[in-house]
Write a protein that holds these residues in place. Structure first.
Motif, PDB file in Angstrom:
ATOM      1  N   LEU B  10      18.665  72.450  80.548  1.00  0.00           N
ATOM      2  CA  LEU B  10      20.078  72.239  80.307  1.00  0.00           C
ATOM      3  C   LEU B  10      20.343  71.688  78.925  1.00  0.00           C
ATOM      4  O   LEU B  10      21.349  71.986  78.320  1.00  0.00           O
ATOM      5  CB  LEU B  10      20.620  71.275  81.360  1.00  0.00           C
ATOM      6  N   THR B  11      19.434  70.852  78.444  1.00  0.00           N
ATOM      7  CA  THR B  11      19.744  70.156  77.206  1.00  0.00           C
ATOM      8  C   THR B  11      18.817  70.505  76.071  1.00  0.00           C
ATOM      9  O   THR B  11      19.041  70.073  74.966  1.00  0.00           O
ATOM     10  CB  THR B  11      19.661  68.651  77.431  1.00  0.00           C
ATOM     11  N   ALA B  12      17.748  71.248  76.368  1.00  0.00           N
ATOM     12  CA  ALA B  12      16.810  71.528  75.287  1.00  0.00           C
ATOM     13  C   ALA B  12      17.490  72.360  74.216  1.00  0.00           C
ATOM     14  O   ALA B  12      18.283  73.240  74.501  1.00  0.00           O
ATOM     15  CB  ALA B  12      15.602  72.280  75.827  1.00  0.00           C
ATOM     16  N   GLU B  26      25.265  66.988  70.616  1.00  0.00           N
ATOM     17  CA  GLU B  26      24.428  66.392  71.638  1.00  0.00           C
ATOM     18  C   GLU B  26      25.092  65.285  72.431  1.00  0.00           C
ATOM     19  O   GLU B  26      24.652  64.942  73.510  1.00  0.00           O
ATOM     20  CB  GLU B  26      23.176  65.809  70.989  1.00  0.00           C
ATOM     21  N   ARG B  33      26.970  61.464  82.506  1.00  0.00           N
ATOM     22  CA  ARG B  33      25.574  61.364  82.096  1.00  0.00           C
ATOM     23  C   ARG B  33      24.670  61.604  83.283  1.00  0.00           C
ATOM     24  O   ARG B  33      24.895  61.094  84.358  1.00  0.00           O
ATOM     25  CB  ARG B  33      25.299  59.971  81.532  1.00  0.00           C
ATOM     26  N   GLU B  35      20.507  61.803  84.388  1.00  0.00           N
ATOM     27  CA  GLU B  35      19.136  61.526  83.966  1.00  0.00           C
ATOM     28  C   GLU B  35      18.417  62.850  83.762  1.00  0.00           C
ATOM     29  O   GLU B  35      18.460  63.732  84.606  1.00  0.00           O
ATOM     30  CB  GLU B  35      18.440  60.698  85.052  1.00  0.00           C
ATOM     31  N   ILE B  36      17.803  62.987  82.603  1.00  0.00           N
ATOM     32  CA  ILE B  36      17.049  64.205  82.362  1.00  0.00           C
ATOM     33  C   ILE B  36      15.600  63.954  82.748  1.00  0.00           C
ATOM     34  O   ILE B  36      14.948  63.075  82.212  1.00  0.00           O
ATOM     35  CB  ILE B  36      17.128  64.598  80.880  1.00  0.00           C
ATOM     36  N   VAL B  37      15.124  64.720  83.706  1.00  0.00           N
ATOM     37  CA  VAL B  37      13.749  64.535  84.147  1.00  0.00           C
ATOM     38  C   VAL B  37      13.004  65.830  83.909  1.00  0.00           C
ATOM     39  O   VAL B  37      13.418  66.886  84.367  1.00  0.00           O
ATOM     40  CB  VAL B  37      13.691  64.153  85.637  1.00  0.00           C
TER      41      VAL B  37
END
Lengths: 353, 343
Positions: B10-12, B26, B33, B35-37
């Motif tokens: 999703l965020t790469a 970004e 928000r 948590e990116i795991v």
């Protein structure tokens, strides 16, 4: 995101001169010989690094350039004590660390860190980014105020990564991002000097500029000293205050960036500078072509090591080794009996810049 | 760890063109928000394993086998039989089971043993227990020895490394079966005289020890190679440059990277041990009576192959399926842990 970049007005991207005169890192006669088994079972020595003298002052960047196999990386590894030197001394912040044991080294480790060349090999694939960056804190038993996680996220932000990526694994990042992780890890202990071992040569050209700019911003904001190992002269010119040119385990010329790039005295430096690709001229015009290969470090030439490929070599060069001293009114130190004079041609200098 | 199974995250994003620009692109929406795991290499391997049909099928077989082996006493309690019970009344005068297919009946689902009259299913289920226990215990022992020796051999330099390599070569040079044939009876005679029968546990322990002492070499070689290739990697040097000690480097940096091949070795060792254990029983140095054992069942059944082939068939089929399932599962495990390796 990047506080570093935000804080820096473009105006000071000029010539910040090193402030303190006292050397942070003092290297004298540093030597590394690797024993190898030669033909017929005989023992031989690879003279990878053969007597280096240089100083790095606080906040100063020293570029170490030379072609492959001239001992740049070996020097870098010796500086952070990943390799033990054969002889010579390394003094860091006034203390001799040449033979310091691990326990004695521990407080100094925090001031002396390394960034590696290959961003794909330098991060443990089984650890999260958070764990990788926190590793130096963990092994030194440091518990930063606000907790390790907060510190790691600050570091990630400092190098221009999303601090939310704390829980990700290295394989989820691009080469440039991985190199930023490696930089964050090196910064974790707030070092005073970082040995950067070709930190951008494994990266894509477009990414190289970003990482170099990041390093430069960090250097200014955190007042870091760098030993910057590279073979890309354009990158070194962009980044370093002082430049040392190495050939076959020895420094042939060392001095301020402008002296080296504009008034190089050693023929080898001239040859190197002439090899920088130049889009403004067509073909190999003005390029100095060195004949032959680099001699083997198993049995380096007598006298001046460059004499076998030097177009100015005389009989004298084979018998007497030139000392690294100032010559012909230049400000840099040059190890050559017959130094070149004058500036590089204007067009060439402009192109290099 | 390159892999194609990773969904687009999703965020790469690539390196931002300039960190300043990244501020806009970004900055996460306020309040939203999350948590990116990241997925660890282990999680990815698990996902690959779950998708593999062979792995699922062989795992199912193994789970059934393990459950049956574990619940063997329950089966005995349900049927009201013991593996040592002899139903001599169901044998004819020649000692052959009465009825079709080796005496298959509603009471004895897989028939009876000719001669002794024991229930084959109970023998089989309890034999499975013996086989699996010996195989897993030996694999565990071999791995513990192998990993320890391998790590030391890979890490140490100088004389220690040479001594260990020499030891590995020596162990590899011993012919296993001949050694087992010689050692197992000798050791048993050493501790027990002919008159007193050794307890079954002694024989089992002896077999496990023999397997363990002979099979650590492969694991040790593998681990040594892995350690040697990893210890020169830059992340290990980074740990050393940060001041890490040997303990940290070995247990935190190196071992997490080599447990995958170790796991694969274990999973491929187990079927090998099952087969060898059966072979030992076949040459009569395996588990002794009255402990039920698959290999000994086949050994006993050889005399009846012509008159009662079913007696050979059932334990043979069980061993075959078990070894096949374990091998396939080990292969699938290797493929999922290291997708780059080819068969």
């Amino acid at each position: 995101m990047s506080t570093v970049n935000g804080r820096l007005p473009a105006a000071i991207v000029g010539e910040p001169e090193p402030r303190a005169p006292e050397a942070l890192l003092r290297v004298r006669g540093l030597t590394k010989h690797f024993p190898v088994r030669g033909a017929l079972g005989g023992r031989a020595l690879v003279r990878a690094v053969d007597g280096l003298d240089f100083d790095v002052r606080p906040g100063e960047t020293l570029g170490l350039v030379g072609e492959s196999g001239c001992g740049k990386t070996t020097t870098g590894r010796m500086l952070v004590r990943l390799l033990d030197s054969t002889s010579g001394s390394i003094e860091f912040a006034g203390r001799d660390i040449t033979h310091a044991r691990r326990g004695e080294l521990r407080p100094l480790r925090q001031d002396l860190q390394i960034i590696f060349q290959d961003p794909y090999a330098s991060l443990n694939p089984r650890h999260t980014v958070g764990r990788i960056v926190a590793m130096p804190l963990q092994v030194n038993g440091i518990n930063p105020p606000g907790g390790t996680k907060k510190r790691v996220q600050e570091l990630l932000e400092l190098v221009g990564l999303n601090p939310e990526h704390y829980n990700r694994y290295p394989h989820e990042f691009s080469g440039g991002q991985r190199q930023r992780i490696g930089i964050a890890r090196a910064l974790a202990l707030r070092p005073k000097l970082i040995v950067a071992d070709e930190p951008v040569s494994a990266l894509d050209v477009s990414i190289q500029a970003q990482v170099i700019n990041l390093l430069r911003d960090l250097q200014r904001d955190l007042d870091l000293a760098f030993v910057f190992i590279a073979h890309d002269l354009a990158v070194v010119r962009h980044f370093c205050h002082r430049v040392a040119v190495m050939y076959l385990g020895k420094i042939v010329e060392i001095g301020d960036r402008n002296d080296i790039y504009q008034h190089p005295q050693h023929p080898y430096t001239r040859a190197l500078l002439s090899a920088i690709p130049d889009v403004t001229t067509l073909g190999p015009a003005g390029r100095i072509r060195l004949a032959g290969d680099v001699p083997t470090p198993l049995n380096p030439p007598s006298g001046c090591r460059f004499r076998t490929r030097c177009w100015k070599a005389q009989d004298h060069c084979a018998t007497e080794e030139p000392a690294l001293i100032t010559r012909d009114g230049g400000t840099q130190l040059t190890a050559c009996h017959y130094p070149e004079r004058g500036a590089l041609s204007e067009t060439k200098a402009a192109a290099v810049g | 760890m390159s892999d194609m199974s990773q969904p687009p995250s999703l965020t790469a994003h690539g390196d931002p063109a300039a960190p300043d620009v990244a501020v806009e692109t970004e900055s996460p929406p306020e309040g939203g928000r999350r948590e990116i795991v990241g997925r660890s290499p282990n999680q990815l391997a698990w996902l690959r394993l779950k998708r593999d049909r062979t792995a699922r099928l062989s795992a199912l077989t193994l789970v059934v086998a393990a459950l049956v082996a574990l619940c063997a006493p329950l089966l005995g309690w349900l049927t009201g039989m013991d593996p040592t019970d002899k139903f001599v009344d169901r044998l004819n005068d020649f000692g052959m089971p009465i009825g079709y297919a080796g005496g298959v009946s509603s009471e004895h689902w897989l028939g009876l043993e000719p001669g002794s009259g024991r229930d084959i299913m109970l023998q089989l289920v309890y034999g499975l227990r013996t086989s699996l226990f010996i195989a897993f215990a030996s694999a565990l022992l071999a791995s513990v020895i192998g990993v320890t020796v391998g790590v030391v051999a890979g890490w140490a330099r100088g004389w220690l490394e040479s001594v260990i390599n020499w030891l590995v070569d020596l162990t590899l040079a011993f012919p296993f079966l001949i050694f087992a044939l010689a050692v197992i009876p000798i050791l048993q005679d050493r501790f027990y005289t002919e008159r007193e029968a050794p307890p079954p546990a002694f024989r089992v322990a002896l077999i496990i020890a023999t397997f363990g002492l002979f099979s650590w070499t492969y694991t040790a070689r593998l681990v040594r190679g892995q350690v040697i290739s990893l210890r020169e990697r830059e992340f290990v040097e980074a740990a050393r440059a940060a001041g890490a000690g040997t303990g940290h480097i070995l247990f935190r940096q190196l071992l997490p990277n080599i447990w995958a091949p170790i796991l694969v070795t274990v999973s491929l060792n187990v079927p090998q041990f099952i087969a060898i254990e059966a072979a030992l029983a076949f040459v009569n140095i395996g588990v002794t009576e009255p402990t039920p054992d698959l290999g000994r069942m086949i050994y006993n059944s050889i005399g009846y192959v012509a008159s009662d082939p079913w007696y050979t068939l059932f334990p043979g089929l069980t061993i075959f399926l078990l070894v096949l399932a374990l091998n396939l599962f080990g292969d699938a495990l290797r493929d999922s842990l290291d997708p780059r390796s080819t068969r």
